[in-house]
Enzyme design. Structure first.
Site, PDB file in Angstrom:
ATOM      1  N   SER A   1      -9.990  -0.874   6.981  1.00  0.00           N
ATOM      2  CA  SER A   1      -9.454  -0.676   5.633  1.00  0.00           C
ATOM      3  C   SER A   1      -8.814  -1.884   4.964  1.00  0.00           C
ATOM      4  O   SER A   1      -8.429  -1.791   3.798  1.00  0.00           O
ATOM      5  CB  SER A   1      -8.444   0.463   5.639  1.00  0.00           C
ATOM      6  OG  SER A   1      -9.127   1.675   5.587  1.00  0.00           O
TER       7      SER A   1
ATOM      8  N   SER B   1      -9.755   1.896   2.975  1.00  0.00           N
ATOM      9  CA  SER B   1      -8.871   2.721   2.181  1.00  0.00           C
ATOM     10  C   SER B   1      -7.868   1.919   1.342  1.00  0.00           C
ATOM     11  O   SER B   1      -7.296   2.441   0.392  1.00  0.00           O
ATOM     12  CB  SER B   1      -8.096   3.684   3.076  1.00  0.00           C
ATOM     13  OG  SER B   1      -7.282   2.950   3.983  1.00  0.00           O
TER      14      SER B   1
ATOM     15  N   LYS C   1       0.845  -1.200   0.000  1.00  0.00           N
ATOM     16  CA  LYS C   1       0.000   0.000   0.000  1.00  0.00           C
ATOM     17  C   LYS C   1       0.877   1.246   0.000  1.00  0.00           C
ATOM     18  O   LYS C   1       1.963   1.249   0.582  1.00  0.00           O
ATOM     19  CB  LYS C   1      -0.906  -0.053   1.241  1.00  0.00           C
ATOM     20  CG  LYS C   1      -1.992   0.998   1.307  1.00  0.00           C
ATOM     21  CD  LYS C   1      -2.904   0.761   2.516  1.00  0.00           C
ATOM     22  CE  LYS C   1      -3.935   1.848   2.690  1.00  0.00           C
ATOM     23  NZ  LYS C   1      -4.830   1.602   3.851  1.00  0.00           N
TER      24      LYS C   1
HETATM   25  N1  GLN Z   1     -12.995   3.823   6.451  1.00  0.00           N
HETATM   26  C1  GLN Z   1     -12.409   4.192   7.708  1.00  0.00           C
HETATM   27  C2  GLN Z   1     -12.001   5.634   7.675  1.00  0.00           C
HETATM   28  O1  GLN Z   1     -12.323   6.277   6.754  1.00  0.00           O
HETATM   29  C3  GLN Z   1     -11.263   3.305   8.014  1.00  0.00           C
HETATM   30  C4  GLN Z   1     -10.017   3.695   7.336  1.00  0.00           C
HETATM   31  C5  GLN Z   1      -8.881   2.795   7.638  1.00  0.00           C
HETATM   32  O2  GLN Z   1      -9.044   1.701   8.209  1.00  0.00           O
HETATM   33  N2  GLN Z   1      -7.704   3.244   7.292  1.00  0.00           N
HETATM   34  O3  GLN Z   1     -11.395   6.133   8.575  1.00  0.00           O
END
Ligand code: GLN
Length: 494
Positions: free
Chosen positions: A174, A150, A75
């Protein structure tokens, strides 16, 4: 053999047996990326020359190890000395890290070949990759839909076989949410299991690196390689990593019958897509057939998970992202300061105004507000107390069960743009995932079958949550389900 159509372990073994070579495998993945990345936008940057150089080192025996020659994507928030580490943000577009993240270095120390950096929501804030400064990634099952977020580039790459495995980070879901809606295995270990050194921080008390792969066995092998204390990360846990972690076929050690917990808070009437409910019911049947006892557990504070998470995460991000000031790090504005304005303040504000996207700005403002004098008790302290209650719910639940079975998401992938104007609806995507981060426990999402929409099959997942540092058992429980169902075998037509 086609090296891109195997599991990670099969490919590793084929390279070791010289049925194929690391170079052939790497080239096959690079070709596939070249062919499909324009449509999927899964990779933000490919480091092909570096990957081929590494593959060659494996083929001539200079590099050996448990992952020798296996191509893996990382990532875009994981530092690597090769190429840029941009967090899919304009702020870090040209950032070259002088070091490599521990997790990635551990993969490389075992011979893995890093292919490139996958696209993500800017600074890991989002559930769809729509917040990336480099465009949205697409879901290979239906390119009109998001691959989740994400870590959506990593899930898209995995589902489309553009890498033998990929890394993600999971702050509130995410890894598990994108894995669920792209039909792959996504694993977030216990907080502290994998070093965060070199992982660009979003919310430090929640962030955890984990994996995407096609099988539980691949997940377990990668975990075996990356787990363990790192002196460079004081929050990494000095807890022994079991030698047999990678052996997912081993017995699930329990005192009596295996006990699978289910919680009504995850199964509210009408909350889940029928395909999600069907996947959950099937999973429950699999465990019953295997002789497990189904135990009802209560997680009464689940409904407070989202508000609690969005206070803690935004508060921490407002502090972590203060370092992007256009001087120490990040985009530096070239707009000259207007007459009379403090040039330092101008540089700071203008660099941030130009460098950050809307969601990142929203979160910095929210977090700064939650921490501001007079409001910190009302919001931040309350969120911390709520977090403790959520962790307590799990402590109590795990006294009567070995793992909790629940959905990962309420439904399959949504359409690109569908939630773009509604940040709160987007936040609700994490309803079944954030509590594991707040409590620090491990969670895995497994392919659970398909919903059908617009005449296309769309994957849905099931999730298993385990006790902190009990990954060996959690992975074996996950393997039991995988062995009986094998939903992950089906691949999208791309
Ligand atoms: N969707 C969640 C957020 O927007 C989790 C993001 C993540 O796990 N990095 O914060």
């Amino acid at each position: 053999m086609d090296p891109t159509q195997t599991t990670l372990i099969e490919l590793r073994d084929a390279i070791a047996a010289k049925t194929t070579s690391a170079t052939e495998a790497t080239q096959a993945y690079l070709d596939r990326i070249e062919q499909h990345n324009p449509a999927l936008n899964a990779f933000r940057e490919v480091i092909g020359d570096y990957a081929l150089k590494r593959a060659h080192q494996v083929d001539v025996g200079e590099v050996t190890g448990k992952l020798a020659g296996v191509p893996i994507a990382i990532k875009d928030c994981m530092c690597h000395t090769e190429g840029t580490t941009a967090c899919s943000s304009k702020m870090l577009e040209h950032y070259r890290s002088p070091f490599t993240a521990t997790a990635v270095a551990r993969l490389e120390a075992e011979g893995a070949v890093i292919l490139g950096k996958t696209n993500m929501d800017e600074f890991a804030m989002g559930s769809s990759t729509e917040n990336s400064a480099f465009g949205v990634s697409k879901n290979p099952w239906d390119t009109a839909r998001v691959p989740g977020g994400s870590s959506g580039g990593s899930s898209s790459a995995m589902a489309a076989d553009l890498a033998a495995a990929s890394l993600g980070s999971d702050t509130g879901g995410s890894i598990r949410q994108p894995a669920s809606i792209t039909g792959v295995v996504g694993f977030k270990p216990t907080y502290g299991r994998i070093s965060r050194w070199g992982l660009v921080a979003f919310a430090s008390s929640l962030d955890q690196i984990g994996t995407f792969s096609h099988t539980v066995a691949d997940t377990a092998l990668l975990s075996q390689v990356m787990f363990g204390k790192d002196p460079r990360d004081s929050t990494s846990a000095a807890i022994d990593v079991p030698d047999e972690l990678h052996d997912v076929e081993g017995s699930i050690q329990t005192d009596g019958p295996l006990r699978i917990g289910i919680a009504k808070q995850y199964l509210q009437e009408g909350a889940n897509d029928p395909a999600v409910t069907a996947a959950f019911d099937q999973a429950m049947d699999v465990y019953k057939q295997a002789g497990a006892e189904i135990v009802e557990v209560d997680l009464p504070h689940t409904e407070h998970g989202i508000p609690c998470y969005y206070i803690v995460a935004t508060a921490e991000c407002s502090s972590n992202l203060a370092r992007y000031d256009g001087v120490h790090y990040g985009h530096r504005t070239e707009t000259p300061p207007p007459a009379g304005e403090n040039p330092i303040m101008h540089l700071y504000c203008q660099s941030r105004a130009e460098g950050f996207g809307a969601e990142v700005k929203r979160r910095i403002v929210l977090g700064t507000y939650a921490l501001s004098s007079g409001y910190d008790e009302k919001y931040y302290d309350l969120a911390l107390r709520t977090r403790r209650l959520i962790a307590g719910d799990f402590d109590t639940a795990f006294q009567s069960c070995d793992a909790i079975l629940c959905p990962t998401t309420t439904g399959p992938a949504f359409k690109i743009g569908e939630m773009a104007d509604d940040p709160l609806a987007m936040y609700m995507n994490d309803i079944y995932t954030v509590t594991a981060n707040l409590a620090g426990i491990p969670g895995i999402s497994l392919p659970g079958g398909f919903a059908e929409q617009d005449g296309k099959p769309l994957p849905v997942g099931v999730q298993l949550l385990g006790k902190a540092f009990d990954e060996k058992r959690l992975l074996r429980i996950a393997r039991l389900y995988e062995r009986e169902t094998n939903h992950g075998k089906q691949r999208p037509i791309i």
